[in-house]
Scaffold this motif. Structure first.
Motif, short mmCIF file in Angstrom:
data_model
loop_
_atom_site.label_atom_id
_atom_site.label_comp_id
_atom_site.label_asym_id
_atom_site.label_seq_id
_atom_site.Cartn_x
_atom_site.Cartn_y
_atom_site.Cartn_z
N LEU A 138 -2.36 -3.92 -6.55
CA LEU A 138 -2.47 -3.20 -7.65
C LEU A 138 -1.23 -2.24 -7.69
CD1 LEU A 138 -4.14 -2.45 -9.97
CD2 LEU A 138 -5.00 -0.37 -8.80
N VAL A 139 -0.58 -1.79 -6.82
CA VAL A 139 0.57 -0.91 -6.74
C VAL A 139 1.90 -1.88 -7.15
CG1 VAL A 139 2.12 0.68 -5.59
CG2 VAL A 139 -0.19 0.88 -5.52
N VAL A 140 1.87 -3.02 -6.23
CA VAL A 140 3.01 -3.93 -6.44
C VAL A 140 3.06 -4.57 -7.72
CG1 VAL A 140 4.15 -6.14 -5.35
CG2 VAL A 140 3.10 -4.46 -3.90
N VAL A 141 2.09 -5.08 -8.02
CA VAL A 141 1.84 -5.59 -9.53
C VAL A 141 2.49 -4.52 -10.67
CG1 VAL A 141 0.27 -6.48 -11.60
CG2 VAL A 141 0.22 -7.19 -9.08
N ASN A 142 2.00 -3.44 -10.54
CA ASN A 142 2.44 -2.14 -11.54
C ASN A 142 3.86 -1.94 -11.23
OD1 ASN A 142 2.48 1.13 -11.56
ND2 ASN A 142 1.65 0.18 -13.30
N TYR A 143 4.17 -1.94 -10.05
CA TYR A 143 5.60 -1.67 -9.75
C TYR A 143 6.71 -2.91 -10.50
CZ TYR A 143 10.23 -1.61 -7.43
OH TYR A 143 11.70 -1.50 -7.01
N LEU A 144 6.42 -3.98 -10.14
CA LEU A 144 7.03 -5.09 -10.79
C LEU A 144 6.70 -5.24 -12.39
CD1 LEU A 144 6.10 -8.05 -8.75
CD2 LEU A 144 8.25 -6.60 -8.76
N GLY A 189 4.79 -1.88 -18.36
CA GLY A 189 4.30 -0.91 -17.34
C GLY A 189 3.06 -0.22 -17.70
N GLY A 190 2.63 0.38 -16.54
CA GLY A 190 1.49 1.26 -16.74
C GLY A 190 1.37 2.10 -15.71
N SER A 191 0.42 2.90 -15.13
CA SER A 191 0.38 3.82 -14.13
C SER A 191 -0.69 3.46 -13.31
CB SER A 191 0.23 5.25 -14.76
OG SER A 191 -0.99 5.53 -15.55
N VAL A 192 -0.73 4.06 -12.00
CA VAL A 192 -1.78 3.95 -10.99
C VAL A 192 -1.77 5.29 -10.48
CG1 VAL A 192 -2.25 2.96 -8.85
CG2 VAL A 192 -1.00 1.57 -10.28
N ASN A 193 -3.34 5.74 -10.29
CA ASN A 193 -3.38 6.88 -9.93
C ASN A 193 -2.94 7.32 -8.73
OD1 ASN A 193 -5.65 6.75 -7.94
ND2 ASN A 193 -6.87 5.81 -9.59
N LYS A 194 -2.96 8.65 -8.33
CA LYS A 194 -2.08 8.89 -7.11
C LYS A 194 -2.83 8.73 -5.80
CE LYS A 194 -0.01 13.51 -5.19
NZ LYS A 194 0.09 14.74 -5.39
N LYS A 195 -4.16 8.44 -5.86
CA LYS A 195 -5.00 8.39 -4.73
C LYS A 195 -4.80 7.02 -4.19
CE LYS A 195 -9.29 10.84 -4.08
NZ LYS A 195 -10.89 10.85 -4.10
N ILE A 196 -4.81 5.93 -5.37
CA ILE A 196 -4.58 4.66 -4.78
C ILE A 196 -2.80 4.55 -4.49
CG2 ILE A 196 -4.21 2.36 -5.86
CD1 ILE A 196 -7.18 3.38 -5.52
N ARG A 197 -1.96 5.17 -5.25
CA ARG A 197 -0.66 5.20 -4.46
C ARG A 197 -0.32 5.39 -3.26
NH1 ARG A 197 0.81 7.62 -9.44
NH2 ARG A 197 1.69 9.45 -8.33
N ARG A 198 -0.98 6.55 -2.83
CA ARG A 198 -0.99 7.19 -1.36
C ARG A 198 -1.72 6.08 -0.39
NH1 ARG A 198 0.35 12.43 -0.56
NH2 ARG A 198 -0.66 12.47 1.44
N LEU A 199 -2.92 5.52 -0.74
CA LEU A 199 -3.51 4.74 -0.02
C LEU A 199 -2.70 3.32 0.03
CD1 LEU A 199 -6.00 3.67 1.42
CD2 LEU A 199 -7.06 3.00 -0.56
N ALA A 200 -2.01 2.83 -0.96
CA ALA A 200 -1.00 1.56 -0.66
C ALA A 200 -0.02 1.82 -0.19
CB ALA A 200 -0.69 1.32 -2.21
N MET A 201 0.78 2.88 -0.07
CA MET A 201 1.66 3.23 0.77
C MET A 201 1.38 3.39 2.06
SD MET A 201 5.14 4.18 1.17
CE MET A 201 5.71 4.56 -0.29
N LYS A 202 0.23 4.23 2.66
CA LYS A 202 -0.19 4.16 4.05
C LYS A 202 -0.61 2.71 4.56
CE LYS A 202 -3.06 7.67 3.09
NZ LYS A 202 -3.82 9.00 3.40
N SER A 203 -1.12 2.13 3.50
CA SER A 203 -1.58 0.75 3.99
C SER A 203 -0.40 -0.31 4.24
CB SER A 203 -2.27 0.00 2.82
OG SER A 203 -3.69 0.70 2.52
N ALA A 204 0.68 -0.31 3.58
CA ALA A 204 1.79 -0.76 3.87
C ALA A 204 2.66 -0.60 5.18
CB ALA A 204 2.83 -0.63 2.63
#
Length: 207
Positions: free
Chosen positions: A35-41, A98-113
Motif C-alpha cells: 500500500l505504501v509503495v504504490v502510494n509513493y510511486l 497521489g493520495g495519502s496513507v494513514n500514519k499507523k500503516i506508514r509506521r507498520l510498513a517502515m518497520k516491516s521493510a
C-alpha cells in the motif's frame, strides 16, 4: 532480539549490535508495504500530461458543408474527434494521482521493510564513514570491502555532503538520511548499509 554484526570501512567485524525487536524484528506486513509503495510511486507522477479537446484545437469555426442535400453525413465542425486534426476524445488532462496513507500503516510498513531486510541478512551496519575529501573511489572501496550487492542504499544519521557527493556518481548507489528514509528505497535495494548512529536514530523514531 535480532543481532547484527558491526563492520568497519575495511570490512572487518568490530562488534555486535542488538537491535530493537519492535523495529527490526516484527513479522513483516506485506499488505502495508504494498500500500505504501504504490502510494509513493503514485505521488511521484507529475500528472501534467494534457491533450486538446475539440473546443481547444484551432480552426473548425465554420460548418464544412450544408446540412442537407450533399448525400454526406451532417457535420458541424472539422475539428470533431473523427476528423484529421480534430480534437482528442476522452484524452488525458492534468490531474493528481497521489493520495495519502494513514500514519499507523506508514509506521507498520517502515518497520516491516526494516525487519524484512534484517531477516534476509541484507542490512549491514557500518561503524562510521568519514572521508577527508570527496573521493568516489573511496566509497567504491568501502562497498567492495563490505561485499554489497549492485543496488545499495546508504543511510546516514545526518547530512554529510562529502559522502553524498562521493557516492552520487556510483551506478546503483543512493544515499539518504534517517528523516528521508522511505519504504520504497529500502525494498528496492539489494543491500542496505546503515551507519551505527543512524540505527539509534531509527529506533528512536519508530520504537
Amino acid at each position: 532480539m535480532p543481532n547484527v554484526s558491526v563492520f568497519d570501512v575495511a570490512g572487518k567485524k568490530v562488534s555486535d549490535l542488538e537491535l530493537d525487536a519492535a523495529v527490526f524484528g516484527i513479522e513483516p506486513s506485506v499488505s502495508a508495504m504494498h500500500l505504501v509503495v504504490v502510494n509513493y510511486l503514485a505521488n511521484q507522477r507529475q500528472g501534467t500530461q494534457s491533450t486538446l479537446t475539440r473546443s481547444e484545437v484551432s480552426g473548425g469555426g465554420i460548418k464544412p458543408w450544408r446540412q442537407k442535400g450533399t448525400g454526406r453525413a451532417r457535420q458541424g465542425s472539422t475539428r470533431a474527434p473523427h476528423f484529421t486534426h480534430g480534437g482528442i476524445a476522452h484524452g488525458p488532462k492534468p490531474r493528481t494521482y497521489g493520495g495519502s496513507v494513514n500514519k499507523k500503516i506508514r509506521r507498520l510498513a517502515m518497520k516491516s521493510a526494516l525487519s524484512s531486510k534484517v531477516a534476509a541478512e541484507e542490512m549491514i551496519v557500518l561503524d562510521s564513514l568519514s572521508l577527508s575529501e570527496i573521493k568516489t573511489k573511496e566509497v567504491v572501496k568501502v562497498l567492495s570491502n563490505l561485499e554489497t550487492g549492485k543496488k545499495v542504499l546508504i543511510v546516514l544519521p545526518e547530512k554529510n555532503d562529502v559522502v553524498y557527493r562521493s557516492a552520487r556518481n556510483i551506478p546503483g548507489v543512493k544515499t539518504t538520511l534517517v528523516n528521508t528514509l522511505n519504504v520504497y528505497d529500502i525494498l528496492n535495494c539489494d543491500t542496505m548499509v546503515v551507519l551505527k548512529d543512524a540505527v539509534a536514530k531509527i529506533e528512536e523514531v519508530y520504537a
